[in-house]
Design a protein around this motif. Structure first.
Motif, PDB file in Angstrom:
ATOM      1  N   ALA A  10      65.447  19.626 -10.418  1.00 35.85           N
ATOM      2  CA  ALA A  10      66.553  19.664 -11.452  1.00 35.85           C
ATOM      3  C   ALA A  10      66.490  18.867 -12.574  1.00 35.85           C
ATOM      4  O   ALA A  10      66.754  19.196 -13.555  1.00 35.85           O
ATOM      5  N   TRP A  11      66.088  17.289 -12.157  1.00 36.03           N
ATOM      6  CA  TRP A  11      65.638  16.484 -13.296  1.00 36.03           C
ATOM      7  C   TRP A  11      64.494  17.071 -14.091  1.00 36.03           C
ATOM      8  O   TRP A  11      64.801  16.967 -15.360  1.00 36.03           O
ATOM      9  N   ALA A  12      63.529  17.718 -13.494  1.00 39.31           N
ATOM     10  CA  ALA A  12      62.627  18.059 -14.812  1.00 39.31           C
ATOM     11  C   ALA A  12      63.043  19.393 -15.468  1.00 39.31           C
ATOM     12  O   ALA A  12      62.567  19.416 -16.619  1.00 39.31           O
ATOM     13  N   ALA A  13      63.822  20.116 -14.829  1.00 39.09           N
ATOM     14  CA  ALA A  13      64.611  21.162 -15.692  1.00 39.09           C
ATOM     15  C   ALA A  13      65.447  20.467 -17.015  1.00 39.09           C
ATOM     16  O   ALA A  13      65.037  20.916 -18.044  1.00 39.09           O
ATOM     17  N   VAL A  14      65.943  19.712 -16.479  1.00 44.79           N
ATOM     18  CA  VAL A  14      67.146  19.177 -17.642  1.00 44.79           C
ATOM     19  C   VAL A  14      66.091  18.361 -18.740  1.00 44.79           C
ATOM     20  O   VAL A  14      66.483  18.415 -19.972  1.00 44.79           O
TER      21      VAL A  14
END
Length: 359
Positions: A10-14
């Motif tokens: 999720a952090w990578a996507a953001v």
């Protein structure tokens, strides 16, 4: 472990959504993917990362998502290693942190897969065979049918996901291309030729790709400046300066300084060379604060640059020039070509190439 991986994806996507253009540029620099595929992956990747995060956090098909995540991380590592290899030859951006990050995540995915396999019911493990009674055989057949159906649905889901990523990536790329206004172009520069100094009929063309934050570019400028002055004054060569911002992954000073230098090119060649020399003379050192926009104007010594510097007038042009350079195979700076032929970026090699060209 599953929740940790979900949070990381999720952090990578953001993080990717924050600067998709930089993601595409990184994929192109690594040259693992075909150039036409880099934008599709760059724009579609955040969608896949968010999908992986949701599936992992909800505990759905965790083994499948871990496999997909592992494959993605292997591709990321290959791309980063390729880019880092190029960076060792020149002043491309450092990738040590990304290598350690993705290698660690890959280890977590593999460990999670291994622990899931150990926790699997005995009947699901390879090599297990139940006693051959009718009830057992019927039960095994039912389990086998159920697992086959699950695998079929998973394959369909993966194919649908890949199609969705391609569609979303292509759509976002087209939308960005159509909605992004044409960046302001310096009147005395072009994407193909950069900032050109010298006579149009000079027999030798020298192209120099440089990043004003790169120490090797500063060192080359110190060696090459007297030679360039002589070649320009005698009409031997015309020089095309392509000022790009590969090091924006480390600091936005790279693109801000390039913006200021393109603004100086609008005034006259003498001002361009003077501002370029001043920016190299005061190049920020590692671990020191970057100059502010006011500092850039003061370092340049040309108050007329203030508006262009404070409004980042040519920031879009700098990004476009950087993308074009990467597309043309420039993955680190300095890079030099003499009459279109790549030359080692040192004064001796460049001087020898110019001498050979005018014989």
């Amino acid at each position: 472990m599953r929740v940790l991986l979900g949070a990381v994806w999720a952090w990578a996507a953001v993080a990717t959504l924050a600067d998709v253009a930089a993601s595409v540029r990184t994929l192109r620099v690594g040259r693992v993917l075909p150039d036409w595929l880099a934008p599709v992956i760059g724009y579609g990747l955040p969608v896949l990362e968010l999908g992986l995060a949701v599936l992992l956090l909800l505990g759905l098909t965790s083994r499948l998502t871990e496999v997909i995540g592992s494959v993605l991380l292997v591709l990321f590592l290959a791309d980063i290693v390729a880019a880092a290899t190029d960076a060792l030859r020149s002043s491309g951006p450092s990738h040590a942190g990304a290598l350690l990050r993705d290698a660690g995540l890959l280890a977590v995915c593999v460990f999670s897969l291994w622990t899931d396999r150990r926790r699997a019911p005995v009947a699901d493990r390879p090599g297990w065979a139940a006693p051959r009674t009718l009830d057992r055989l019927l039960g095994q057949h039912a389990d086998w049918s159920r697992r086959s159906e699950e695998r079929r649905l998973q394959r369909i889901a993966v194919l649908a996901g890949v199609a969705l990523i391609a569609a979303v990536g292509t759509g976002l790329e087209l939308r960005t291309a159509l909605s992004t206004p044409e960046p302001a172009t310096p009147p005395n520069a072009s994407i193909a030729d950069g900032v050109t100094l010298g006579r149009p009929d000079a027999p030798v063309r020298i192209d120099v790709w440089e990043d004003l934050l790169a120490p090797p570019c500063r060192r080359l400028d110190g060696q090459l400046d007297p030679l360039l002055s002589r070649w320009l004054d005698t009409g031997v060569a015309r020089v095309h300066f392509h000022v790009i911002a590969l090091l924006d992954v480390q600091s936005d000073y790279s693109s801000r300084a390039a913006n200021a230098l393109y603004a100086a090119a609008n005034l006259d060649p003498v001002t361009f060379r003077a501002v370029r020399r001043a920016l190299y003379s005061h190049q920020p050192r590692a671990g020191t604060p970057d100059p502010t926009d006011d500092d850039l104007v003061a370092l340049a010594g040309v108050p007329a640059l203030a508006d262009a510097v404070h409004t980042s007038l040519y920031a879009g042009y700098v990004a476009h020039a950087t993308d074009r350079a990467v597309h043309d195979g420039i993955t680190g700076t300095p890079a030099v070509r003499v009459n279109g032929t790549p030359v080692s970026p040192d004064a001796r090699s460049i001087s020898a190439a110019v001498a050979a060209a005018i014989r």
